[in-house]
Design a protein around this motif. Sequence first.
Motif, PDB file in Angstrom:
ATOM      1  N   LEU A 141       0.822  -1.210   0.000  1.00 14.83           N
ATOM      2  CA  LEU A 141       0.000   0.000   0.000  1.00 14.83           C
ATOM      3  C   LEU A 141       0.854   1.256   0.000  1.00 14.83           C
ATOM      4  O   LEU A 141       0.536   2.237  -0.690  1.00 14.83           O
ATOM      5  N   ILE A 187      -6.435  -2.471  -0.830  1.00  8.14           N
ATOM      6  CA  ILE A 187      -5.717  -2.087  -2.050  1.00  8.14           C
ATOM      7  C   ILE A 187      -6.694  -1.801  -3.185  1.00  8.14           C
ATOM      8  O   ILE A 187      -6.561  -0.804  -3.922  1.00  8.14           O
ATOM      9  N   HIS A 190      -8.206   1.559  -2.886  1.00  5.29           N
ATOM     10  CA  HIS A 190      -7.293   2.628  -3.312  1.00  5.29           C
ATOM     11  C   HIS A 190      -7.216   2.715  -4.836  1.00  5.29           C
ATOM     12  O   HIS A 190      -7.131   3.813  -5.393  1.00  5.29           O
TER      13      HIS A 190
END
Length: 393
Positions: A141, A187, A190
């Motif tokens: 990340l 993830i 994002h």
Amino acid sequence: MQTRPCWVEICTRSLEDNYRLLASLAGPQVDLLAIVKANAYGHSLKLCAPAVVRAGAQWLGVTSVEEGIEARSVCPDARVLVIGSVFPGQAQDVVRHKLTPVVWDLRQFDELEAAASAADVRSIAVHLEIDTGMSRQGTDLESLAPLLARFHSESPLRLEGVMTHLFAADEADERVTDDQLDRMEAILSHIRAAGLHAGILNIGNTAALLAGQAHKISTLAARHKMKAMMRPGLALYGLVPEYDPAFSPAEPISLGHARSKLQPVLSWKSQVVSLRTVEPGAVVGYNGTFVATEPMRLALVAVGYADGLDRKLGNHFSLLVRGQRAPVVGRISMDQSVIDVTDIPDVAAGDDVVIVGHQGDETISAFDHAKTAGTIPWEIFTRIGERVPRVAT
């Protein structure tokens, strides 16, 4: 020309049946990436890749660009995912052979973009690997943002898939796997927040598939409007991973079901070269690690550690001849082994000797080799030497 009598037989029909079984276990919500890396786990990429494509596979998974080129030569229409790194100087071959690379490093982006520009290619699909806890390959990340920024309108790179590796899928309590999937969820959020969308969520090996985790993975994919993909390897070739009792006191029932249905694909064979009778006190092999205590009938077999037969099996293993187990006596040599056939009648030069596979009512598996050698069946398969020809049956 007659070859040295040490060979591997590959039953491509069993491989096709195994693929279809795994596809049915995964269900229609999951695509399968058939793993044919490392020369199809030692079984022969040239034989196995076309077989799984005949069975319905649209994706093949390889380690390297070199393997990808070989897969493309025998399966011109398949999608070929290069799971290992694209090393410096290889991006042009990725473009030329229409391979799909896995990326996680800015250097890989640079090389692929340069190769695409040189070839006037406007779009290259890539899969972004995420490290969700294995600390092997992939981005995390904290390092994600600079990579996502490279997927812009001026770049030829197109984010087709996101992948990770479930490194403890053979642990029955699934705690590690659940933690990895939680990390992947973050993830994916994002990635969506960055205005990007990948169509494929590529997660899960043989252990994950056979343990029944396809539903969990496909549900995660659906939440992000993606299609789940899983990557069976060992099960394609007819073996089911064994759960480590230290982590998993009881394996899932689904593994037992799969074990009864999957068919071994590989048989490894040699032949008796010659026979001799020795008297008590005779030593056998290098350093005399075996000494006869009675009259014995010994058979010389054309297989050794240069063929992939682990040297640690000497004095601790058996091979099959005339449907019976014949103990290996003495150390295994580079090109030859000796077996004790004293109690097996009528053994003659030219008799087939089974190293992996079945003969009569007896079977020797890659797991049997692995337990004696202190390793895993994956290594047993991939250690079989290149000089041992693979023959389709």
